[in-house]
Write a protein that holds these residues in place. Sequence first.
Motif, PDB file in Angstrom:
ATOM      1  N   SER A  96      60.586  -3.416 -11.316  1.00  0.00           N
ATOM      2  CA  SER A  96      61.514  -3.493 -12.446  1.00  0.00           C
ATOM      3  C   SER A  96      61.889  -4.932 -12.763  1.00  0.00           C
ATOM      4  O   SER A  96      63.029  -5.218 -13.092  1.00  0.00           O
ATOM      5  N   ASP A 150      56.318   9.146  -5.768  1.00  0.00           N
ATOM      6  CA  ASP A 150      57.181   8.275  -6.571  1.00  0.00           C
ATOM      7  C   ASP A 150      57.030   6.851  -6.063  1.00  0.00           C
ATOM      8  O   ASP A 150      57.759   6.403  -5.183  1.00  0.00           O
ATOM      9  N   THR A 155      45.861   0.457 -16.710  1.00  0.00           N
ATOM     10  CA  THR A 155      47.239   0.011 -16.628  1.00  0.00           C
ATOM     11  C   THR A 155      47.744  -0.382 -18.015  1.00  0.00           C
ATOM     12  O   THR A 155      46.966  -0.539 -18.946  1.00  0.00           O
ATOM     13  N   HIS A 164      49.457   0.370 -11.534  1.00  0.00           N
ATOM     14  CA  HIS A 164      48.854   1.222 -10.515  1.00  0.00           C
ATOM     15  C   HIS A 164      48.420   0.359  -9.337  1.00  0.00           C
ATOM     16  O   HIS A 164      48.210  -0.845  -9.465  1.00  0.00           O
ATOM     17  N   GLU A 191      53.794  -0.706 -19.630  1.00  0.00           N
ATOM     18  CA  GLU A 191      54.807   0.212 -19.114  1.00  0.00           C
ATOM     19  C   GLU A 191      54.490   0.745 -17.727  1.00  0.00           C
ATOM     20  O   GLU A 191      55.370   1.227 -17.033  1.00  0.00           O
ATOM     21  N   SER A 192      53.227   0.721 -17.343  1.00  0.00           N
ATOM     22  CA  SER A 192      52.864   1.313 -16.052  1.00  0.00           C
ATOM     23  C   SER A 192      51.867   0.439 -15.309  1.00  0.00           C
ATOM     24  O   SER A 192      51.010  -0.193 -15.910  1.00  0.00           O
ATOM     25  N   GLN A 213      58.863  -0.916 -15.096  1.00  0.00           N
ATOM     26  CA  GLN A 213      57.491  -0.426 -15.093  1.00  0.00           C
ATOM     27  C   GLN A 213      57.365   0.754 -14.145  1.00  0.00           C
ATOM     28  O   GLN A 213      57.892   0.731 -13.036  1.00  0.00           O
ATOM     29  N   ARG A 214      56.657   1.759 -14.590  1.00  0.00           N
ATOM     30  CA  ARG A 214      56.361   2.907 -13.735  1.00  0.00           C
ATOM     31  C   ARG A 214      55.225   2.502 -12.815  1.00  0.00           C
ATOM     32  O   ARG A 214      54.191   2.004 -13.259  1.00  0.00           O
ATOM     33  N   PHE A 215      55.415   2.708 -11.513  1.00  0.00           N
ATOM     34  CA  PHE A 215      54.412   2.321 -10.532  1.00  0.00           C
ATOM     35  C   PHE A 215      53.823   3.567  -9.898  1.00  0.00           C
ATOM     36  O   PHE A 215      54.540   4.388  -9.342  1.00  0.00           O
ATOM     37  N   THR A 216      52.504   3.689  -9.987  1.00  0.00           N
ATOM     38  CA  THR A 216      51.796   4.848  -9.460  1.00  0.00           C
ATOM     39  C   THR A 216      50.762   4.382  -8.440  1.00  0.00           C
ATOM     40  O   THR A 216      50.052   3.404  -8.668  1.00  0.00           O
ATOM     41  N   ASN A 226      57.723   3.925  -7.346  1.00  0.00           N
ATOM     42  CA  ASN A 226      58.859   3.022  -7.497  1.00  0.00           C
ATOM     43  C   ASN A 226      59.869   3.200  -6.362  1.00  0.00           C
ATOM     44  O   ASN A 226      60.348   2.226  -5.776  1.00  0.00           O
TER      45      ASN A 226
END
Length: 195
Positions: free
Chosen positions: A80, A67, A156, A162, A159-160, A86-89, A69
């Motif tokens: 955020s 996770d 990327t 990396h 919304e997301s 934003q989803r961070f991976t 974030n």
Amino acid sequence: MSGQHTNSEIAVRVRRLEERLIGAGLTSDDELDAIIGQVTSGSPANGARVVARAWVDPGYRERLLADGNAALAELGFSMSTGPQPQRFTVVENTPTRHNVLVCTLCSCYPIALLGPSPSWYKSEAYRARVVREPRAVLAEFGLELPADTEIVVHDTSAESRHMVLPMRPAGTEGLSEEELARLVTREGLIGTAAV
């Protein structure tokens, strides 16, 4: 929503302006990168701190990969910012797998962690070629990977975001977290360099 633009639209407009300035001979990609780098010189250090922590703390590394974030929040960082979270991976390089980032639509990028995106990251040539021929593009950056190394390209979006977790360099076992962070480059966080 008259008068409002998405981050993607703004990024496209900024790149067009950059291309016009370069086309008119008023500047170059390298000059723009240098100016932007001076203005925001501390930003890539944020991503480097995250990587160094993951290298020295296996528990943090596991949380970061599970996770992104939540793990960023542990170090006081957030993805955020702005109107849309934003989803961070984080994707981990291994001896058999190498990850590289691109935004095929425009130039979405985790600026807070990696600093401003380099001009080549925003270029149409990079965005198109790294998807089709990642090994050749990485070789052009000076990163020659073994033929049996799998290369995974991560796209990327608005919304997301990396970030690549590079492999810890051999022979760095005695270095402090701060010393390790100084080894990490923006290109390593994108995946166009080993570290």
